[in-house]
Design a protein around this motif. Structure first.
Motif, PDB file in Angstrom:
ATOM      1  N   LEU A 110       1.418  -2.994   4.293  1.00  0.00           N
ATOM      2  CA  LEU A 110       1.166  -4.237   3.576  1.00  0.00           C
ATOM      3  C   LEU A 110      -0.210  -4.699   4.049  1.00  0.00           C
ATOM      4  N   LEU A 111      -1.142  -4.853   3.114  1.00  0.00           N
ATOM      5  CA  LEU A 111      -2.473  -5.353   3.485  1.00  0.00           C
ATOM      6  C   LEU A 111      -2.502  -6.852   3.216  1.00  0.00           C
ATOM      7  N   LEU A 112      -2.715  -7.640   4.283  1.00  0.00           N
ATOM      8  CA  LEU A 112      -2.847  -9.090   4.139  1.00  0.00           C
ATOM      9  C   LEU A 112      -4.341  -9.363   4.086  1.00  0.00           C
ATOM     10  N   GLU A 113      -4.859  -9.460   2.849  1.00  0.00           N
ATOM     11  CA  GLU A 113      -6.323  -9.493   2.684  1.00  0.00           C
ATOM     12  C   GLU A 113      -6.944 -10.753   3.268  1.00  0.00           C
ATOM     13  N   ASN A 114      -6.228 -11.867   3.165  1.00  0.00           N
ATOM     14  CA  ASN A 114      -6.806 -13.146   3.597  1.00  0.00           C
ATOM     15  C   ASN A 114      -6.480 -13.467   5.049  1.00  0.00           C
ATOM     16  N   GLU A 115      -6.831 -12.538   5.941  1.00  0.00           N
ATOM     17  CA  GLU A 115      -6.676 -12.811   7.365  1.00  0.00           C
ATOM     18  C   GLU A 115      -7.926 -12.321   8.098  1.00  0.00           C
ATOM     19  N   GLY A 116      -8.265 -13.000   9.178  1.00  0.00           N
ATOM     20  CA  GLY A 116      -9.448 -12.615   9.946  1.00  0.00           C
ATOM     21  C   GLY A 116      -9.148 -12.663  11.430  1.00  0.00           C
ATOM     22  N   HIS A 117     -10.142 -12.326  12.237  1.00  0.00           N
ATOM     23  CA  HIS A 117      -9.950 -12.485  13.674  1.00  0.00           C
ATOM     24  C   HIS A 117     -11.286 -12.738  14.360  1.00  0.00           C
ATOM     25  N   LEU A 118     -11.194 -13.364  15.522  1.00  0.00           N
ATOM     26  CA  LEU A 118     -12.375 -13.769  16.279  1.00  0.00           C
ATOM     27  C   LEU A 118     -12.475 -12.958  17.555  1.00  0.00           C
ATOM     28  N   ASP A 119     -13.715 -12.711  17.983  1.00  0.00           N
ATOM     29  CA  ASP A 119     -13.931 -12.172  19.324  1.00  0.00           C
ATOM     30  C   ASP A 119     -13.895 -13.393  20.250  1.00  0.00           C
ATOM     31  N   ASN A 120     -12.686 -13.745  20.694  1.00  0.00           N
ATOM     32  CA  ASN A 120     -12.480 -15.058  21.318  1.00  0.00           C
ATOM     33  C   ASN A 120     -13.258 -15.242  22.615  1.00  0.00           C
ATOM     34  N   ARG A 121     -13.423 -14.176  23.396  1.00  0.00           N
ATOM     35  CA  ARG A 121     -14.099 -14.361  24.683  1.00  0.00           C
ATOM     36  C   ARG A 121     -15.602 -14.562  24.481  1.00  0.00           C
ATOM     37  N   THR A 122     -16.178 -13.832  23.520  1.00  0.00           N
ATOM     38  CA  THR A 122     -17.595 -14.067  23.215  1.00  0.00           C
ATOM     39  C   THR A 122     -17.766 -15.456  22.616  1.00  0.00           C
ATOM     40  N   LEU A 123     -16.792 -15.881  21.834  1.00  0.00           N
ATOM     41  CA  LEU A 123     -16.842 -17.237  21.267  1.00  0.00           C
ATOM     42  C   LEU A 123     -16.901 -18.298  22.374  1.00  0.00           C
ATOM     43  N   PHE A 124     -16.118 -18.094  23.432  1.00  0.00           N
ATOM     44  CA  PHE A 124     -16.134 -19.051  24.548  1.00  0.00           C
ATOM     45  C   PHE A 124     -17.542 -19.171  25.133  1.00  0.00           C
ATOM     46  N   THR A 125     -18.192 -17.997  25.336  1.00  0.00           N
ATOM     47  CA  THR A 125     -19.554 -18.009  25.887  1.00  0.00           C
ATOM     48  C   THR A 125     -20.507 -18.682  24.908  1.00  0.00           C
ATOM     49  N   ALA A 126     -20.373 -18.341  23.618  1.00  0.00           N
ATOM     50  CA  ALA A 126     -21.273 -18.919  22.610  1.00  0.00           C
ATOM     51  C   ALA A 126     -21.115 -20.438  22.571  1.00  0.00           C
ATOM     52  N   LEU A 127     -19.889 -20.921  22.680  1.00  0.00           N
ATOM     53  CA  LEU A 127     -19.670 -22.376  22.668  1.00  0.00           C
ATOM     54  C   LEU A 127     -20.269 -23.008  23.929  1.00  0.00           C
ATOM     55  N   LEU A 181       0.837  -1.205   0.000  1.00  0.00           N
ATOM     56  CA  LEU A 181       0.000   0.000   0.000  1.00  0.00           C
ATOM     57  C   LEU A 181       0.869   1.250   0.000  1.00  0.00           C
ATOM     58  N   THR A 182       0.471   2.225  -0.806  1.00  0.00           N
ATOM     59  CA  THR A 182       1.110   3.542  -0.747  1.00  0.00           C
ATOM     60  C   THR A 182       0.548   4.279   0.479  1.00  0.00           C
ATOM     61  N   ARG A 183       1.166   5.400   0.792  1.00  0.00           N
ATOM     62  CA  ARG A 183       0.742   6.166   1.968  1.00  0.00           C
ATOM     63  C   ARG A 183      -0.752   6.545   1.919  1.00  0.00           C
ATOM     64  N   PRO A 184      -1.250   7.135   0.767  1.00  0.00           N
ATOM     65  CA  PRO A 184      -2.688   7.497   0.770  1.00  0.00           C
ATOM     66  C   PRO A 184      -3.585   6.270   0.944  1.00  0.00           C
ATOM     67  N   ALA A 185      -3.237   5.163   0.302  1.00  0.00           N
ATOM     68  CA  ALA A 185      -4.086   3.959   0.410  1.00  0.00           C
ATOM     69  C   ALA A 185      -4.089   3.460   1.855  1.00  0.00           C
ATOM     70  N   LEU A 186      -2.920   3.476   2.473  1.00  0.00           N
ATOM     71  CA  LEU A 186      -2.810   3.016   3.864  1.00  0.00           C
ATOM     72  C   LEU A 186      -3.688   3.865   4.781  1.00  0.00           C
ATOM     73  N   HIS A 187      -3.561   5.199   4.626  1.00  0.00           N
ATOM     74  CA  HIS A 187      -4.284   6.081   5.560  1.00  0.00           C
ATOM     75  C   HIS A 187      -5.774   6.164   5.238  1.00  0.00           C
TER      76      HIS A 187
END
Ligand SMILES: Cc1cc2nc3c(=O)[nH]c(=O)nc-3n(C[C@H](O)[C@H](O)[C@H](O)COP(=O)(O)OP(=O)(O)OC[C@H]3O[C@@H](n4cnc5c(N)ncnc54)[C@H](O)[C@@H]3O)c2cc1C
Length: 376
Positions: free
Chosen positions: A149-166, A129-135
């Motif tokens: 650097l944009l790593l498009e194929n990455e995600g994340h979980l709200d792990n503590r809510t996941l524990f409760t949901a499980l 990413l260039t500076r304008p794209a980044l910002h």
């Protein structure tokens, strides 16, 4: 293939224990789950964790095997999240992640880009990413960052809510959970303080609590700070490259942010040192000065359970399956490891990780399901 419904005892209601119990209950098995800690899961490494599912970031420091299992996780997590009971907060976010470096550390970022290409063999799933794209992606980052650097194929979980949901899902499916109950194991037997209980199959998911079954298991200390501020927004996890450490900041619900960096070869569980706290907070401030007024709401330490090769291990001794060694990759590897355990119980698969069981394919992430994942 066995279709018999089994009585299964699981020791450890951390990440693996909860997920395996859930999958087994969905298949109609009878499950009893034990944990030495309280119901929320606060003793598990997975409770302390940041919840990133980051195959590209991990690819440069791990085996190709980890990368492939991580790509599998990107397909499996959104499916799992849809199958969980309704919850108030989004459990899964798939906005990619960003990697940045201060101008004086720019060579670290360039090297990371080269390493990624070396490991993955292509430029799919990440972009410079260039500076304008980044910002424009992350307007609240320090404006001195020139590239990202944009790593498009990455995600994340709200792990503590996941524990409760499980936990809710286990109850809805008739699972029997016993908390504040330290157990020991044998083939087909779980020893509880009130006596032994017999099962068709016992599964050891005790993480660092399983040292007697995995003598070579070691703990790798990790420390996190959790801060809260309404003064800025991050739309995705951000990693800051530095010659001595990589800091990561993961946005969580209610304006919380989890910050971590350290990976220390030690089984010391004592509280965070002043030096770690200073390094994390000052790096955070340089990432986005608006963090200066953030409130520190938590400092936590836990141990990542690791085997000598830092890869996961599954062993079988008659009616006892031991699953461990998820190291720094619990959320990244759980879908592959859990599906392997299910294949071993329901289809009699051996203990080798078998990629064909997981239906891994090189273009797995380029199919139509990707657009669905973003909504998860
Ligand atoms: C600071 C930090 C950050 C991390 N960040 C990430 C990340 O962003 N992404 C990622 O993929 N991974 C991350 N990880 C790694 C991840 O948390 C672990 O790989 C994962 O939690 C391992 O899962 P587990 O189920 O084997 O063990 P755990 O989650 O530790 O669960 C083990 C459970 O067993 C119970 N137990 C232990 N002994 C007994 C006993 N004798 N009787 C009954 N119960 C027992 C414990 O109370 C615990 O609940 C991080 C870890 C740390 C410490």
């Amino acid at each position: 293939m066995s279709h018999a419904k089994l009585s299964i005892g699981i020791a450890g209601a951390g990440l693996l224990g909860r997920l395996i119990a859930w999958q087994l209950l969905r298949k109609g098995h009878r499950v009893m789950l034990f944990d030495r800690g309280p119901e929320h899961g606060t003793q598990a490494a997975a409770w302390t964790a940041a919840g990133m599912v980051a195959p590209l970031s991990e690819a440069v420091v791990s085996d190709r095997f980890i990368y492939d299992m991580g790509r599998y996780a990107l397909r499996q997590w959104p499916q799992w999240v849809k199958q969980l009971p309704a919850h108030r907060r989004p459990l899964w976010q798939f906005n990619g992640s960003l990697v940045v470096a201060h101008p004086q550390d720019q060579s670290e970022l360039t090297q990371f880009y080269r390493d990624l290409y070396h490991v993955t063999g292509d430029t799919q799933g990440y972009q410079w990413l260039t500076r304008p794209a980044l910002h424009s992606l992350e307007p609240d980052l320090n404006d001195q960052f020139q590239h990202g650097l944009l790593l498009e194929n990455e995600g994340h979980l709200d792990n503590r809510t996941l524990f409760t949901a499980l936990g809710n899902a286990l109850r809805e499916l008739g699972g029997h959970c016993v908390f504040d109950c330290e157990v020991e194991l044998e083939s087909g037997l779980i020893h509880t303080p009130s006596g032994p209980r017999r099962f068709d199959q016992v599964i050891d998911c005790r993480g660092m609590g399983a040292k007697s079954g995995f003598p070579e298991l070691r703990g790798v200390r990790g420390e996190i700070l959790q801060v809260q501020t309404r003064d800025l927004t991050l739309n995705r996890p951000v990693r800051l490259m530095h010659p001595r450490y990589q800091l990561y900041v993961v946005p969580k619900p209610d304006h919380h942010f989890v910050i971590g960096a350290t990976q220390i070869e030690s089984e010391d569980r004592s509280p965070m040192s002043l030096q770690s706290s200073l390094e994390l907070s000052s790096a955070l401030y340089t990432l986005a000065p608006a963090f200066s007024e953030a409130r520190i709401v938590e400092q936590s330490v836990n141990l990542r359970p690791a085997l000598p090769d830092n890869n996961p291990g599954i062993t079988r001794e008659d009616r006892l399956l031991r699953v461990n060694g998820l190291f720094r990759h619990g959320y990244l590897l759980a879908p592959a490891v859990v599906d392997q355990v299910m294949a071993m119980i329901d289809e009699g698969a051996d203990t080798e990780f078998a990629p064909h069981l997981l239906n891994l394919s090189r273009n797995a992430l380029n199919d139509n399901s990707q657009s669905e994942q973003r909504a998860g």
